[in-house]
Design a protein around this motif. Structure first.
Motif, PDB file in Angstrom:
ATOM      1  N   PHE A  68     -58.529   5.837 -23.097  1.00  0.00           N
ATOM      2  CA  PHE A  68     -58.049   4.479 -22.795  1.00  0.00           C
ATOM      3  C   PHE A  68     -57.953   3.655 -24.093  1.00  0.00           C
ATOM      4  CE2 PHE A  68     -58.692   0.043 -21.773  1.00  0.00           C
ATOM      5  CZ  PHE A  68     -58.035  -0.160 -20.562  1.00  0.00           C
ATOM      6  N   PHE A  69     -59.001   3.770 -24.929  1.00  0.00           N
ATOM      7  CA  PHE A  69     -59.071   2.905 -26.114  1.00  0.00           C
ATOM      8  C   PHE A  69     -58.055   3.302 -27.185  1.00  0.00           C
ATOM      9  CE2 PHE A  69     -63.239   2.816 -24.044  1.00  0.00           C
ATOM     10  CZ  PHE A  69     -63.196   1.494 -23.625  1.00  0.00           C
ATOM     11  N   LYS A  70     -57.654   4.590 -27.181  1.00  0.00           N
ATOM     12  CA  LYS A  70     -56.624   5.001 -28.155  1.00  0.00           C
ATOM     13  C   LYS A  70     -55.321   4.286 -27.823  1.00  0.00           C
ATOM     14  CE  LYS A  70     -58.503   9.669 -28.188  1.00  0.00           C
ATOM     15  NZ  LYS A  70     -58.184  11.072 -27.939  1.00  0.00           N
ATOM     16  N   LEU A  71     -54.942   4.327 -26.540  1.00  0.00           N
ATOM     17  CA  LEU A  71     -53.684   3.656 -26.166  1.00  0.00           C
ATOM     18  C   LEU A  71     -53.806   2.149 -26.352  1.00  0.00           C
ATOM     19  CD1 LEU A  71     -50.821   3.769 -25.099  1.00  0.00           C
ATOM     20  CD2 LEU A  71     -51.733   3.740 -22.769  1.00  0.00           C
ATOM     21  N   GLU A  72     -54.971   1.606 -25.991  1.00  0.00           N
ATOM     22  CA  GLU A  72     -55.153   0.163 -26.143  1.00  0.00           C
ATOM     23  C   GLU A  72     -54.982  -0.244 -27.614  1.00  0.00           C
ATOM     24  OE1 GLU A  72     -58.343  -2.876 -24.358  1.00  0.00           O
ATOM     25  OE2 GLU A  72     -59.190  -1.600 -25.917  1.00  0.00           O
ATOM     26  N   GLN A  73     -55.609   0.526 -28.522  1.00  0.00           N
ATOM     27  CA  GLN A  73     -55.537   0.178 -29.953  1.00  0.00           C
ATOM     28  C   GLN A  73     -54.104   0.303 -30.483  1.00  0.00           C
ATOM     29  OE1 GLN A  73     -58.519   2.822 -31.546  1.00  0.00           O
ATOM     30  NE2 GLN A  73     -60.190   1.561 -30.733  1.00  0.00           N
ATOM     31  N   ILE A  74     -53.409   1.347 -30.046  1.00  0.00           N
ATOM     32  CA  ILE A  74     -52.016   1.521 -30.507  1.00  0.00           C
ATOM     33  C   ILE A  74     -51.154   0.405 -29.937  1.00  0.00           C
ATOM     34  CG2 ILE A  74     -49.986   3.020 -30.385  1.00  0.00           C
ATOM     35  CD1 ILE A  74     -51.958   5.434 -30.363  1.00  0.00           C
ATOM     36  N   ASP A  75     -51.346   0.104 -28.654  1.00  0.00           N
ATOM     37  CA  ASP A  75     -50.520  -0.925 -28.011  1.00  0.00           C
ATOM     38  C   ASP A  75     -50.789  -2.301 -28.613  1.00  0.00           C
ATOM     39  OD1 ASP A  75     -48.681  -1.946 -26.096  1.00  0.00           O
ATOM     40  OD2 ASP A  75     -50.375  -2.632 -24.894  1.00  0.00           O
ATOM     41  N   GLU A  76     -52.057  -2.587 -28.918  1.00  0.00           N
ATOM     42  CA  GLU A  76     -52.356  -3.914 -29.493  1.00  0.00           C
ATOM     43  C   GLU A  76     -51.666  -4.080 -30.847  1.00  0.00           C
ATOM     44  OE1 GLU A  76     -56.602  -4.375 -29.260  1.00  0.00           O
ATOM     45  OE2 GLU A  76     -56.457  -5.064 -27.177  1.00  0.00           O
ATOM     46  N   LYS A  77     -51.542  -2.984 -31.583  1.00  0.00           N
ATOM     47  CA  LYS A  77     -50.914  -3.077 -32.907  1.00  0.00           C
ATOM     48  C   LYS A  77     -49.385  -3.060 -32.814  1.00  0.00           C
ATOM     49  CE  LYS A  77     -51.205  -1.418 -37.540  1.00  0.00           C
ATOM     50  NZ  LYS A  77     -51.830  -0.520 -38.468  1.00  0.00           N
ATOM     51  N   TYR A  78     -48.839  -2.211 -31.949  1.00  0.00           N
ATOM     52  CA  TYR A  78     -47.380  -2.003 -31.971  1.00  0.00           C
ATOM     53  C   TYR A  78     -46.652  -2.625 -30.780  1.00  0.00           C
ATOM     54  CZ  TYR A  78     -48.604   1.176 -35.696  1.00  0.00           C
ATOM     55  OH  TYR A  78     -49.106   1.700 -36.867  1.00  0.00           O
ATOM     56  N   ARG A  79     -47.416  -3.255 -29.868  1.00  0.00           N
ATOM     57  CA  ARG A  79     -46.801  -3.973 -28.728  1.00  0.00           C
ATOM     58  C   ARG A  79     -45.805  -3.096 -27.971  1.00  0.00           C
ATOM     59  NH1 ARG A  79     -50.158  -7.582 -28.144  1.00  0.00           N
ATOM     60  NH2 ARG A  79     -50.856  -8.574 -29.994  1.00  0.00           N
TER      61      ARG A  79
ATOM     62  N   GLN B 211     -54.351   3.880 -16.107  1.00  0.00           N
ATOM     63  CA  GLN B 211     -55.110   2.661 -15.803  1.00  0.00           C
ATOM     64  C   GLN B 211     -54.699   1.539 -16.757  1.00  0.00           C
ATOM     65  OE1 GLN B 211     -59.186   4.322 -16.206  1.00  0.00           O
ATOM     66  NE2 GLN B 211     -59.550   3.599 -14.116  1.00  0.00           N
ATOM     67  N   TYR B 212     -54.598   1.882 -18.041  1.00  0.00           N
ATOM     68  CA  TYR B 212     -54.215   0.861 -19.032  1.00  0.00           C
ATOM     69  C   TYR B 212     -52.809   0.333 -18.744  1.00  0.00           C
ATOM     70  CZ  TYR B 212     -53.217  -1.494 -23.388  1.00  0.00           C
ATOM     71  OH  TYR B 212     -52.882  -2.463 -24.310  1.00  0.00           O
ATOM     72  N   ALA B 213     -51.865   1.274 -18.517  1.00  0.00           N
ATOM     73  CA  ALA B 213     -50.462   0.876 -18.312  1.00  0.00           C
ATOM     74  C   ALA B 213     -50.330   0.020 -17.052  1.00  0.00           C
ATOM     75  CB  ALA B 213     -49.578   2.115 -18.231  1.00  0.00           C
ATOM     76  N   ALA B 214     -51.037   0.430 -15.986  1.00  0.00           N
ATOM     77  CA  ALA B 214     -50.907  -0.291 -14.713  1.00  0.00           C
ATOM     78  C   ALA B 214     -51.415  -1.729 -14.833  1.00  0.00           C
ATOM     79  CB  ALA B 214     -51.667   0.446 -13.612  1.00  0.00           C
ATOM     80  N   ARG B 215     -52.384  -1.946 -15.723  1.00  0.00           N
ATOM     81  CA  ARG B 215     -52.891  -3.320 -15.918  1.00  0.00           C
ATOM     82  C   ARG B 215     -51.862  -4.207 -16.607  1.00  0.00           C
ATOM     83  NH1 ARG B 215     -59.156  -2.467 -17.962  1.00  0.00           N
ATOM     84  NH2 ARG B 215     -59.790  -1.289 -16.127  1.00  0.00           N
ATOM     85  N   LYS B 216     -50.997  -3.600 -17.413  1.00  0.00           N
ATOM     86  CA  LYS B 216     -50.062  -4.403 -18.210  1.00  0.00           C
ATOM     87  C   LYS B 216     -48.682  -4.538 -17.578  1.00  0.00           C
ATOM     88  CE  LYS B 216     -50.423  -5.149 -22.339  1.00  0.00           C
ATOM     89  NZ  LYS B 216     -50.219  -5.177 -23.777  1.00  0.00           N
ATOM     90  N   VAL B 217     -48.301  -3.554 -16.748  1.00  0.00           N
ATOM     91  CA  VAL B 217     -46.932  -3.530 -16.224  1.00  0.00           C
ATOM     92  C   VAL B 217     -46.883  -4.207 -14.855  1.00  0.00           C
ATOM     93  CG1 VAL B 217     -45.163  -1.955 -15.333  1.00  0.00           C
ATOM     94  CG2 VAL B 217     -46.281  -1.459 -17.510  1.00  0.00           C
ATOM     95  N   ALA B 218     -45.835  -4.990 -14.655  1.00  0.00           N
ATOM     96  CA  ALA B 218     -45.625  -5.631 -13.344  1.00  0.00           C
ATOM     97  C   ALA B 218     -44.152  -5.483 -12.994  1.00  0.00           C
ATOM     98  CB  ALA B 218     -46.010  -7.103 -13.431  1.00  0.00           C
ATOM     99  N   ASP B 219     -43.785  -5.790 -11.772  1.00  0.00           N
ATOM    100  CA  ASP B 219     -42.397  -5.701 -11.344  1.00  0.00           C
ATOM    101  C   ASP B 219     -41.509  -6.484 -12.325  1.00  0.00           C
ATOM    102  OD1 ASP B 219     -40.542  -4.827  -9.421  1.00  0.00           O
ATOM    103  OD2 ASP B 219     -40.384  -6.886  -8.694  1.00  0.00           O
ATOM    104  N   PRO B 220     -40.376  -6.004 -12.846  1.00  0.00           N
ATOM    105  CA  PRO B 220     -39.672  -4.785 -12.482  1.00  0.00           C
ATOM    106  C   PRO B 220     -40.081  -3.562 -13.311  1.00  0.00           C
ATOM    107  CG  PRO B 220     -38.333  -6.032 -14.008  1.00  0.00           C
ATOM    108  CD  PRO B 220     -39.639  -6.783 -13.857  1.00  0.00           C
ATOM    109  N   GLY B 221     -41.215  -3.623 -13.999  1.00  0.00           N
ATOM    110  CA  GLY B 221     -41.681  -2.453 -14.743  1.00  0.00           C
ATOM    111  C   GLY B 221     -42.055  -1.323 -13.796  1.00  0.00           C
ATOM    112  N   GLN B 222     -42.269  -0.143 -14.360  1.00  0.00           N
ATOM    113  CA  GLN B 222     -42.593   1.013 -13.511  1.00  0.00           C
ATOM    114  C   GLN B 222     -43.432   1.999 -14.325  1.00  0.00           C
ATOM    115  OE1 GLN B 222     -39.176   3.281 -12.204  1.00  0.00           O
ATOM    116  NE2 GLN B 222     -40.335   4.359 -10.611  1.00  0.00           N
ATOM    117  N   VAL B 223     -44.407   2.638 -13.670  1.00  0.00           N
ATOM    118  CA  VAL B 223     -45.211   3.668 -14.333  1.00  0.00           C
ATOM    119  C   VAL B 223     -45.165   4.932 -13.477  1.00  0.00           C
ATOM    120  CG1 VAL B 223     -47.482   4.318 -15.231  1.00  0.00           C
ATOM    121  CG2 VAL B 223     -46.797   1.892 -15.231  1.00  0.00           C
ATOM    122  N   VAL B 224     -44.667   6.019 -14.102  1.00  0.00           N
ATOM    123  CA  VAL B 224     -44.660   7.328 -13.428  1.00  0.00           C
ATOM    124  C   VAL B 224     -45.522   8.254 -14.280  1.00  0.00           C
ATOM    125  CG1 VAL B 224     -43.262   9.310 -12.731  1.00  0.00           C
ATOM    126  CG2 VAL B 224     -42.387   6.987 -12.381  1.00  0.00           C
ATOM    127  N   ALA B 225     -46.482   8.918 -13.642  1.00  0.00           N
ATOM    128  CA  ALA B 225     -47.421   9.773 -14.358  1.00  0.00           C
ATOM    129  C   ALA B 225     -47.270  11.221 -13.887  1.00  0.00           C
ATOM    130  CB  ALA B 225     -48.850   9.288 -14.107  1.00  0.00           C
TER     131      ALA B 225
END
Ligand SMILES: C[S@@+](CC[C@H](N)C(=O)[O-])C[C@H]1O[C@@H](n2cnc3c(N)ncnc32)[C@H](O)[C@@H]1O
Length: 218
Positions: free
Chosen positions: A36-47, A67-81
């Motif tokens: 989780f923290f790897k993606l969080e750190q990359i996302d915080e830096k590169y948006r 979990q990380y993506a679902a917290r940030k994405v809202a309609d009309p965004g989409q997360v497929v895993a």
């Protein structure tokens, strides 16, 4: 490897886990993995992820990136895993179980996306390590080929790819191929990625789209 050596190795791993601050924090926060923290750190830096982002999470189990993506994405965004292994559901995430290198699974992903182009492809997929260098490089190459091939099918022009690799021939080759397909490519090692691991992430930004002779040119 002898049974004694295997036991010592797994004991060392368990002790490292107990000492690891990201493992402790992931547990305390109810997260499925320290990744989780790897993606969080990359996302915080590169948006990379905004509320409207449409993304896929390849190699998603146990589910901390979802979990990380679902917290940030809202309609009309989409997360497929997607993962080979089962994954407990994450609210807001469509999960497909299967081998992403299997063409039928890739088609299922495209269907789940309703053939609407993606903003972001995330891959944290890791092949099973055999310990035989040539075999492991070949497995890694199959995964990275599938990831890049998928970008040509599903990623919008200007879109972003973040993919995990291990330093070696496949990483060098993937970096070259990404250099032809993206405006900017860089290797990233987030603080949460263990220093002694050969793991790196390649970030490609500004997808140029598929060349005319390569599938869908949308
Ligand atoms: C390091 S884990 C991913 C951790 C995940 N990002 C998280 O945050 O919970 C790597 C995952 O890649 C998956 N994987 C490896 N090869 C795959 C393939 N060919 N298709 C789908 N998933 C694959 C594995 O099953 C494993 O769950």
């Amino acid at each position: 490897m002898s049974a004694g050596k295997r036991k010592r190795k797994s004991g060392n791993w368990a002790r490292r886990q107990e000492r690891d601050p990201f493992v402790r924090k992931a547990r305390a926060d109810g997260l499925r993995a320290r990744a989780f923290f790897k993606l969080e750190q990359i996302d915080e830096k590169y948006r990379l992820i905004r509320p409207s982002t449409r993304l896929v999470d390849l190699g998603s189990a146990p589910g901390s990136w979802s979990q990380y993506a679902a917290r940030k994405v809202a309609d009309p965004g989409q997360v497929v895993a997607v993962d080979l292994l089962p994954m407990d559901s994450v609210p807001g995430v469509t999960f497909l179980q299967g081998d992403f290198t299997d063409q039928a699974v890739l088609e299922q992903v495209l269907t789940a996306l309703d053939d609407t182009p993606l903003d972001l492809v995330l891959s944290d997929m890791a092949p099973n390590i055999s310990g035989v260098r040539a075999t492991d490089e070949a497995r890694a190459e199959v995964l990275q080929d599938a990831v890049l091939g998928f970008c040509f099918r599903a990623l919008r022009r200007g879109g972003v790819l973040l993919t995990k690799l291990f330093e070696g021939e496949t990483a060098t080759r993937m970096r070259r191929h990404m250099g032809e397909a993206f405006d900017h490519v860089q290797a990233i090692k987030p603080a949460a990625s263990r220093a002694r691991s050969r793991e790196i992430y390649l970030l490609g930004r500004g997808f140029r789209g598929a060349p005319a002779n390569q599938g869908d040119t949308r």
